[in-house]
Design an enzyme around this catalytic site. Structure first.
Site, PDB file in Angstrom:
ATOM      1  CG  ASP A 320      -2.188   0.835   0.895  1.00 39.75           C
ATOM      2  OD1 ASP A 320      -3.278   0.241   0.839  1.00 39.75           O
ATOM      3  OD2 ASP A 320      -2.078   2.071   0.683  1.00 39.75           O
ATOM      4  CB  VAL A 356       0.153  -0.563  -8.285  1.00 40.62           C
ATOM      5  CG1 VAL A 356       0.133  -1.404  -7.039  1.00 40.62           C
ATOM      6  CG2 VAL A 356      -1.008   0.426  -8.309  1.00 40.62           C
ATOM      7  CG  ASN A 382      -7.841  -4.354  -3.348  1.00 42.61           C
ATOM      8  OD1 ASN A 382      -9.058  -4.440  -3.441  1.00 42.61           O
ATOM      9  ND2 ASN A 382      -7.242  -3.616  -2.407  1.00 42.61           N
ATOM     10  CB  SER A 434     -16.076  -1.121 -10.289  1.00 44.08           C
ATOM     11  OG  SER A 434     -17.167  -0.304  -9.966  1.00 44.08           O
ATOM     12  CE1 TYR A 447     -12.731   2.624  -9.432  1.00 42.98           C
ATOM     13  CE2 TYR A 447     -15.085   2.434  -9.835  1.00 42.98           C
ATOM     14  CZ  TYR A 447     -13.956   2.051  -9.144  1.00 42.98           C
ATOM     15  OH  TYR A 447     -14.045   1.095  -8.170  1.00 42.98           O
ATOM     16  CB  SER A 449     -12.312   3.844 -19.229  1.00 43.61           C
ATOM     17  OG  SER A 449     -13.284   4.770 -19.592  1.00 43.61           O
ATOM     18  CB  ALA A 479     -17.001  -3.659   0.496  1.00 45.06           C
ATOM     19  CB  SER A 481     -13.905   0.956   1.425  1.00 41.60           C
ATOM     20  OG  SER A 481     -14.071   1.581   0.175  1.00 41.60           O
TER      21      SER A 481
END
Ligand code: NAI
Length: 701
Positions: A320, A356, A382, A434, A447, A449, A479, A481
């Site tokens: 992270d 990432v 993720n 998503s 997002y 795309s 979820a 978050s």
């Protein structure tokens, strides 16, 4: 004498050991069991003490020492971890296979660590237990290798919940060694002195057996089959006859920490002990021995995936960057915290703070896994950020930032991970899409795309990985978050714990996962599959002249209908259906006339069927590999308008066509259309597939 670093990764075994009930009892006596534990010392209603496992892997341990070329005078058992999958039968055969996974350097004069991992199966191939053992090679340090990752459990400050004292006999090693560990250090006075001890010492694994009995007495009395895992570090030698005390702290249901001390001196003989127990769930999904990378695991969904994987035995790289919701800033805190949480549970994890969104970041994340744990088996892509804006306000910067983290991020980490997985012949890769990408969501063109791009990424990678047992699937989570806190009503937010998504994620990352290339929605306890469905479609016109717009509009209902729709696994299937829509339907055998009945006849007939006109400027070699009783190899060379057909294998074919004899004759006789043969997999073509399409023009059989 130097360590043989090339031994890492080389298979050891399979090594078989036949044993009877007498071996089981001999082992129990060797670790101090007596009349008070008849279930382990009397053949009537006999049960096997789980650490008997060790008796079956001495030979494996010896091979590790030999293969690694360890200096025997300095060899000590450093650590042992046993993970139990099934109870051990009271007699039969144990088959062990494994390898050296790492060699770590503690420095000159400080020794080296050689780690060996093995699985042991019964005679029917059922996995009984996994062992991870560490040889502490005291005299082999300073070879310039990497240091071992730190793995120290935090013990509670309070007094132990249980304490069990035991008094190993002066002669205990003499009895224990008969179970297989014949190393001179435990029997030979001179050898012991040469190794720096005043007399022979207890086998660390014998004390380990005492500790196992102490743990079972308090936590699984009369039920050794409930022992799930026993892990520890041997920290000080113990002389036979010295009393010991095993101290046990409960940390959660089914899990305790333990250590064994020399009751005379108070010194810790075994430390870092972990014991897990409970019913052996049927078909439990475990990740023992597996290494997982979870990107964006410092919070939200990724944190839960990482914790759940670790709980079930995986070693986890918690990656992270620790930025804000929109991806700005960075902080080591979130990843570190999750690593601490995993360690507190008795699991293994390392932190990675790499980004990432860059290729270097991706490489570094995979390198963290290799350095710490030697491989990568599981990758969960993720990590994610959001920069929502309606389309006209979506500047290139916000478009690009989101694509960089989600889509390019998955590429950056997956590429180096895929290389390792391919070498190891195993992998599980998970993309995170998503509902916004699958179905659309206002204000999220960037997002959506990226998230749909990941589906395309999966669709192709699943094909490239299939041969290597690499499965690639996609999760579409829902979820609570920080990404969803302002888009969900508070009452829903409460119900949408990431824990509801995790079971599906763990299944898709497990050995038991049967699917490849699938997308699943998961959230709140609701699960379903999402997929691209293609309608049956319709041919408009004659396929020679393009239809008019009006023709298409006239048949639009048919074009648009999804009734009887199909799921395609790959492009060829879809192209095959398009081609089949035009190709003449397969003729029944009788109508086709079944002209040729042997494969050899087909190749005899080919020169006569050759069409030199179509061969102008063509230079190809078709290799045929026809399997079955009527099969064989032939190759057909076409050059400068002429053709030669010969039996055998050509050294440089343009393409190779592989088929079963019966299918080949059906195809030649017109019963099986060529395109159908190809799309159904009956005809396999290697090499230049495009050139194979010339065959129909070159030969008119
Ligand atoms: P989150 O914000 O709690 O977790 C995402 C994590 O990724 C954060 O800890 C963040 O620091 C990390 N991260 C961001 N950029 C990174 C980078 N460049 N390198 C390394 N780490 C980075 O969000 P949540 O909800 O747990 O999201 C996880 C994934 O699930 C994301 O891909 C998200 O798009 C996806 N998702 C979540 C849904 C939900 O309902 N929560 C719905 C659909 C998809």
């Amino acid at each position: 004498m130097a360590l043989n670093l090339d031994a890492v990764g080389k298979p050891i075994g399979p090594i078989s050991k036949d044993y009877t009930w007498k071996d089981v009892i001999l082992y129990a006596l060797g670790i101090g069991a007596g009349y008070s534990e008849p279930e382990f010392t009397y053949e009537k209603n006999l049960k096997v003490i789980p650490t008997f496992s060790i008796a079956s892997i001495f030979e494996f341990l010896t091979h590790i020492g030999i293969n690694a070329n360890v200096n025997l005078a300095g060899i000590l058992h450093g650590e042992q971890d046993l993970i139990f999958h099934r109870p051990i039968p009271t007699e039969g055969k144990l088959v062990t296979a494994g390898k050296i996974t790492h060699m770590y350097d503690k420095g000159k004069g400080k020794g080296a660590l050689v780690i060996g991992e093995s699985d042991t199966f019964d005679a029917n191939g059922k996995k009984l237990f996994t062992s991870v053992l560490t040889i502490f090679a005291r005299l082999d340090g300073g070879f310039g290798g990497e240091a071992a990752p730190k793995d120290t459990l935090e013990f509670p400050k309070k007094k132990p919940d249980f304490e069990v004292e035991a008094h190993p006999n002066q002669n205990q090693p003499l009895l224990y060694r008969l179970s297989g560990d014949l190393f001179a250090l435990h029997v030979d006075q001179d050898f012991a002195k040469m190794a720096g001890f005043e007399k022979p010492i207890m086998h660390g694994l014998c004390t380990y057996g005492y500790a196992c009995r102490a743990l079972m007495q308090n936590l699984t009395p009369g039920a050794p089959e409930k022992v799930r895992r026993l892990k520890c570090r041997f920290s000080k030698p113990l002389y036979p006859g010295d009393p010991i005390k095993t101290q046990i702290w409960k940390i959660e249901e089914g899990k305790v920490l333990w250590k064994t001390i020399n009751a005379k001196t108070g010194e810790e003989v075994i430390t870092n002990g972990l014991f897990e127990y409970g019913d052996m769930p049927k078909d439990e999904i475990r990740f023992d021995g597996r290494v997982a990378i979870v990107t964006g695991a410092g919070g939200g969904l990724g944190r839960i995936y990482a914790l759940d994987l670790a709980r079930r035995g995986a070693k986890v790289v918690v990656n992270d960057l620790g930025g804000t919701r929109d991806g700005s800033g960075k902080d080591k805190g979130p990843a570190d915290k999750v690593v601490e949480e995993i360690k507190a549970l008795g699991g293994e994890a390392v932190a990675s703070y790499d980004n990432v969104a860059t290729p270097e970041g991706g490489e570094a994340i995979v390198k963290t896994a290799i350095d710490a744990f030697g491989k990568v088996d599981i990758l969960i892509n993720n990590a994610g950020i959001l920069r929502d804006k309606s389309f006209l306000k979506m500047e290139p910067e916000n478009w690009q930032a989101v694509l960089n983290v989600h889509l390019n991020g998955a590429y950056n980490v997956t590429r180096p991970a895929f290389k390792v997985m391919r070498e190891n012949g195993y992998g599980r890769i998970l993309m995170t899409t998503s509902a916004a990408g699958l179905y659309g969501n206002f204000g999220q063109t960037n997002y959506s795309s990226a998230k749909m791009g990941l589906v395309g990424f999966m669709n192709t990678l699943k094909l490239e990985g299939a041969k290597y047992d690499i499965k690639v699937n996609t999760i579409a989570p829902i979820a609570a978050s920080r990404l969803t806190e302002d888009v969900m009503p508070p009452e829903l937010f409460e119900k949408m714990k990431p824990e509801f998504v995790s079971p599906m994620v763990l299944y898709l990352c497990s050995e038991k996962c049967k699917v490849n290339g699938n997308i699943y929605n998961a959230g709140m306890g609701f699960f379903n599959r999402a997929a691209v469905i293609t309608g049956p479609g319709v041919v408009i016109g004659d396929g020679v002249n393009p239809p008019s717009v009006e023709d298409v509009v006239g048949r639009f209902d048919k074009v648009a209908s999804l009734k009887g729709g199909k799921l395609y696994f790959e492009l060829n299937e879809q192209v095959g259906d398009v081609m089949n829509a035009f190709s003449a339907p397969a003729k029944p055998q009788a109508e086709a006339g079944a002209k040729l009945t042997s494969t050899a006849d087909v190749f005899k007939a080919m020169p006569a069927a050759f069409n030199p006109e179509a061969a102008k400027g063509v230079d190809v070699v078709f290799q045929y590999h026809i399997s079955g009783a009527n099969g064989g190899d032939w190759h057909c060379s076409v050059k400068d308008g002429s053709c030669t057909i010969e039996p055998g294998v050509h050294s440089k074919p343009t393409c190779t066509l592989k088929m079963a004899d019966k299918d080949f004759l059906d195809m030649i006789n017109g019963v099986l259309p060529a395109m159908q043969a190809y799309t159904s997999g009956k005809l396999k073509i290697e090499g230049d597939v495009m050139k194979s399409q010339l065959i129909g023009k070159l030969f008119k059989l």
